[in-house]
Scaffold this motif. Structure first.
Motif: not given
Length: 646
Positions: A400-401, A419-422, A446-447, A453-455
Motif C-alpha cells: 500500500a505504501a 518490515l515484512g511481518g509474517y 520502501i527504501e 518507517v517509524i519503529c
C-alpha cells in the motif's frame, strides 16, 4: 553490453527470425479471450504490456486448433477458424507494435480437457483428476480422426502466418494430445501410432510435415517438448532426444524444453518447495544432441539464474512464464542492471493456477494484482495529495505504501517489529526461500521511494493527533488459541514462534493443526531431525493449500516419516503430550510428545480499525490479514486495490 547480464541481451536467431535478446515470454493460458476463442481488448492489453516489458519474443498462449475436442479450458484463444484471423492479427500486430516479435502456440488438449466431454486421446486412459470430476474416459482417436487432426494443425499454423505472427510453436509437451501419443504411459495403441518409439512419434512427425508444407520452408516453426513426463513407464529423456533429432531433420527451427504433465503437475508448474530452474537439465541434455537453438524453461525466477544457464551453455534462450506475470518489466529491469527492482515470482501457484485455472477464472498473480487488469488498475497520479499513515509494515502495508507514494501521496509506515511481518515466519523453512526474495524486493522499494518507517506501534491516539487525511490498518492477524485444558503449559509453543525464533524444543513433537502453517512447520521440524505427528480436526490436512503444494508436501511428509492423524479434536494438553477424540467414532487417543506446537489458524486484528472508523475528517481503511486472515495473494490484492483508489 550490459555489465550484469551480458548473455541475456545478446541478439539471437530462430530460423529466419532475428530476436533482439535471449528472453522469451513463455505461452500461458490467461482466460482473457471470449468464449468463442476470439480476441478481446483485455487480451491485447495484457500482451502489449508484456511486449513493453522488453522480451525479444512473446509467444501467445496455446490456441485450440479445431472445434471438436481440442479446446482445453474456459475462454481459451482459438485458431480453429478463418474468423479467428482478424482478432489474432490485431493481437500479433499489437505485440510487434510494442517492440517484440510475436509467436503463437497451437495445441490439442487431448485427455486434459477441463471442459468435459468430448475428450479424445491416443488411448482411453483418463487423467484421474478429470475422471473424478466428469467420469469421462477419453475416446481413442481413430485413424481417420488422426488424419483430420494432422490437417487441422497445419491449417492452424497457416492461419497464424496469415494473422501476421512471426513464429508458430507446436505444443507437444505437458500431457496434451501430442504427448499422449509420444508417451508410452498414455499410448497403448497397437496400430501404426503405438508401440515402438518410431510409431509413437508418427503423429507428431506428420503434424510437423503438414505444418511445414502449409507455412512454407522458411517460416520459423518450433516444438515444445517435455524432457520427461515424470510418469511411471512414461516418456524418458532418451525418447525426447530421439524426437528432437528427428524433428530437426524435418526442419524444426528450435526446441522449447520443459517437463511434466498435469498429472505430475509439480514437475510442470513447480511450487516453491521444488528446486529452481527445475527442468533446465532436460534442455541441456537436448542441446548437446541438436544443432538448432534450445529454449530452457521452468522456475527460472531470477536474472542471475538465466544468465548462468546461458553462460554455461545449457540453452540458447530463456523462456519466462510466471516470472513475467509477477513483473511484466522483468526483462527491462534486468537490462537496466536493477534486478533488485524485479517483483519476484514466489512460485506459490495460488493465483495463476489455484484461483484461476482450477476455478475457471481469468489469470491472477499473488504478487501482481494488475495482471489481467493492466489498464483498469494502472497507477495514476492522485488528484489531491494526502497525508497517509499506515499501521503495520507487513506485505500489505508495504505494498500500500509503495502504491500511495507512486500516486504522489505523503506516506509514513509504523512497524513495531520489522518490515515484512509474517513473511519472515513464512520464509523460515529452507524450502520457502522464494519468499525471502519477495521480502528483499519490498523493503528495497520502501527504501528507494524514501518512505519513512517509524519503529514503534501506531496507536489510535497518535493518528488523531497527527493531522492525517487517511489511515490504513495493516496490523495483521494473531494466532488462535483454542480453549483446551493445558494449552498454556510449558511444553506448548505456537508455530509462529517456532518459525520466528527457533527455540529449543523436544525431539518428539505433536503439531496441532494441519493447515498450511502447521504442515510447513511440521515438515521444517522433521527435516531438522524431530519426530513429528500432525493432528488435524478436519478429515484431511492442507485444506487451504494449493494443489501443487499438497503434492509436494505429501512427498516431504512421506520422506520424513511424519505421522498424520486427521479427524482428531484435541481435548487436553498434558505434560506427556495430547489427548484427543474422534468426533465421528468417539474413539479417544493419547499421543506422547515432548513438545506440542499449536497451529490452528489466525484471527484478524480489528480493534485498531474499529476504534478509528467513523472519525470525522479521516479516511479509514483496512487491508491484509486484519480484513481476513489469508495468504500473500490476499495481502497484495487488498493493499493494491485499496491504495490505488485513494
Amino acid at each position: 553490453m550490459k555489465k550484469m547480464f551480458p548473455k541475456l541481451f545478446e541478439p539471437g536467431q530462430i530460423g529466419t527470425l532475428r530476436v533482439k535478446n535471449r528472453l522469451v515470454k513463455a505461452p500461458q493460458t490467461t482466460g482473457l479471450s471470449n468464449k468463442d476463442g476470439t480476441v478481446t481488448q483485455r487480451l491485447v492489453d495484457h500482451y502489449t504490456h508484456l511486449a513493453d516489458g522488453g522480451a525479444g519474443l512473446v509467444i501467445v498462449e496455446y490456441a485450440y486448433i479445431d472445434d471438436i475436442a481440442s479446446k482445453s479450458c474456459h475462454c481459451q484463444v482459438g485458431i480453429s477458424s478463418h474468423e479467428h484471423i482478424a482478432g489474432l492479427g490485431w493481437l500479433a500486430d499489437s505485440i510487434k507494435n510494442h517492440g517484440a516479435k510475436a509467436g503463437i502456440q497451437i495445441e490439442h488438449c487431448g485427455r486434459q480437457r477441463f471442459l468435459g466431454p468430448p475428450m479424445k486421446s491416443a488411448s482411453p486412459i483418463p487423467w484421474p483428476m478429470l475422471y473424478d470430476q466428469f467420469h469421462t474416459i477419453p475416446e481413442e482417436l481413430t485413424i481417420d480422426e488422426i488424419q483430420v487432426l494432422i490437417e487441422a494443425f497445419g491449417d492452424a499454423a497457416k492461419r497464424a502466418v496469415d494473422a501476421g505472427f512471426d513464429l508458430v510453436e507446436i505444443h507437444a509437451a505437458h500431457g496434451y494430445l501430442i504427448t499422449n501419443f509420444l508417451s508410452p504411459f498414455t499410448n497403448k495403441r497397437g496400430d501404426w501410432y503405438g508401440g515402438s518409439r518410431e510409431n509413437r512419434f508418427r503423429f507428431l512427425r506428420q503434424i510437423v510435415e503438414n505444418c511445414r508444407k502449409k507455412v512454407g520452408p522458411d517460416f520459423p516453426l518450433t516444438v515444445r517438448l517435455s524432457g520427461t513426463d515424470y510418469e511411471p513407464d512414461g516418456m524418458t529423456i532418451e525418447d525426447t532426444i530421439y524426437y528432437a533429432k528427428e524433428l530437426e531433420r524435418l526442419g524444426i527451427d528450435a526446441f522449447h524444453i520443459s517437463g511434466g504433465d498435469h498429472h505430475t503437475m509439480i514437475h510442470q508448474v513447480s511450487p516453491m518447495a521444488m528446486p529452481v530452474c527445475y527442468n533446465v537439465w532436460a534442455a541441456e541434455a537436448v542441446k548437446k544432441e541438436v544443432h538448432v537453438p534450445v529454449m530452457a524453461s521452468g522456475s527460472i525466477t531470477l536474472p542471475q539464474y538465466a544468465e548462468d544457464i546461458l553462460e554455461q551453455g545449457k540453452a540458447d534462450f530463456i523462456t519466462l512464464g510466471r516470472p513475467m506475470w509477477a513483473d511484466n518489466e522483468w526483462v527491462k529491469k534486468a537490462m537496466e542492471d536493477r534486478p533488485e527492482d524485479i517483483r519476484p515470482c514466489i512460485r506459490c501457484n495460488e493465483g495463476c493456477l489455484q484461483r484461476s485455472s482450477f476455478l475457471g477464472r481469468t489469470v491472477m498473480c499473488a504478487v501482481n494484482p494488475v495482471l489481467g487488469f493492466e489498464e483498469d488498475l494502472a497507477i495514476k497520479p492522485a488528484e489531491t495529495k494526502k497525508r497517509v499513515v499506515i499501521a503495520g509494515g507487513g506485505p500489505a502495508g508495504m505494498e500500500a505504501a509503495r502504491v500511495l507514494k507512486l500516486k504522489g501521496h505523503d506516506v509514513t509506515i509504523y512497524e513495531k517489529r520489522k518490515l515484512g511481518g509474517y513473511l519472515h515466519e513464512a520464509s523460515a523453512p529452507e524450502f520457502k526461500e522464494d519468499i525471502r526474495h519477495l521480502i528483499d524486493y519490498q523493503i528495497h522499494q520502501i527504501e528507494k521511494l524514501e518512505i519513512p518507517v517509524i519503529c514503534e506501534e501506531l496507536t489510535p491516539e497518535m493518528v488523531k493527533a497527527g493531522g492525517y487525511d487517511a489511515v490504513i490498518s495493516a496490523v495483521g492477524a494473531e494466532p488462535v488459541i483454542p480453549p483446551v485444558p493445558g494449552i498454556n503449559g510449558e511444553n506448548v509453543i505456537n508455530a509462529l514462534t517456532i518459525l520466528d525464533s527457533h527455540p529449543e524444543i523436544g525431539r518428539k513433537v505433536v503439531v496441532v493443526g494441519g493447515g498450511m502453517i502447521g504442515t510447513e512447520t511440521a515438515i521444517d521440524l522433521a527435516e531438522k531431525g524431530h519426530e513429528v505427528t500432525i493432528v488435524e480436526m478436519k478429515d484431511a490436512i492442507m485444506a487451504d493449500c494449493a494443489v501443487t503444494d499438497i503434492i509436494a508436501y505429501y512427498e516431504k511428509i512421506g520422506r520424513n516419516r511424519i505421522a498424520v492423524i486427521p479427524g482428531l479434536r484435541v481435548t487436553e494438553v498434558t505434560d506427556q503430550g495430547v489427548r484427543g477424540v474422534n468426533d465421528r467414532t468417539g474413539r479417544r487417543t493419547e499421543l506422547p510428545a515432548d513438545s506440542v506446537v499449536i497451529a490452528v489458524g489466525l484471527k484478524p486484528r480489528h480493534a485498531f480499525y474499529d476504534t478509528l472508523a467513523g472519525e470525522p475528517d479521516l479516511e479509514v481503511y483496512e487491508i491484509g490479514d486484519c480484513v481476513k486472515a489469508g495468504k500473500i495473494l490476499d495481502a497484495f490484492h487488498t493493499a493494491y486495490k485499496t491504495a490505488v483508489r485513494i
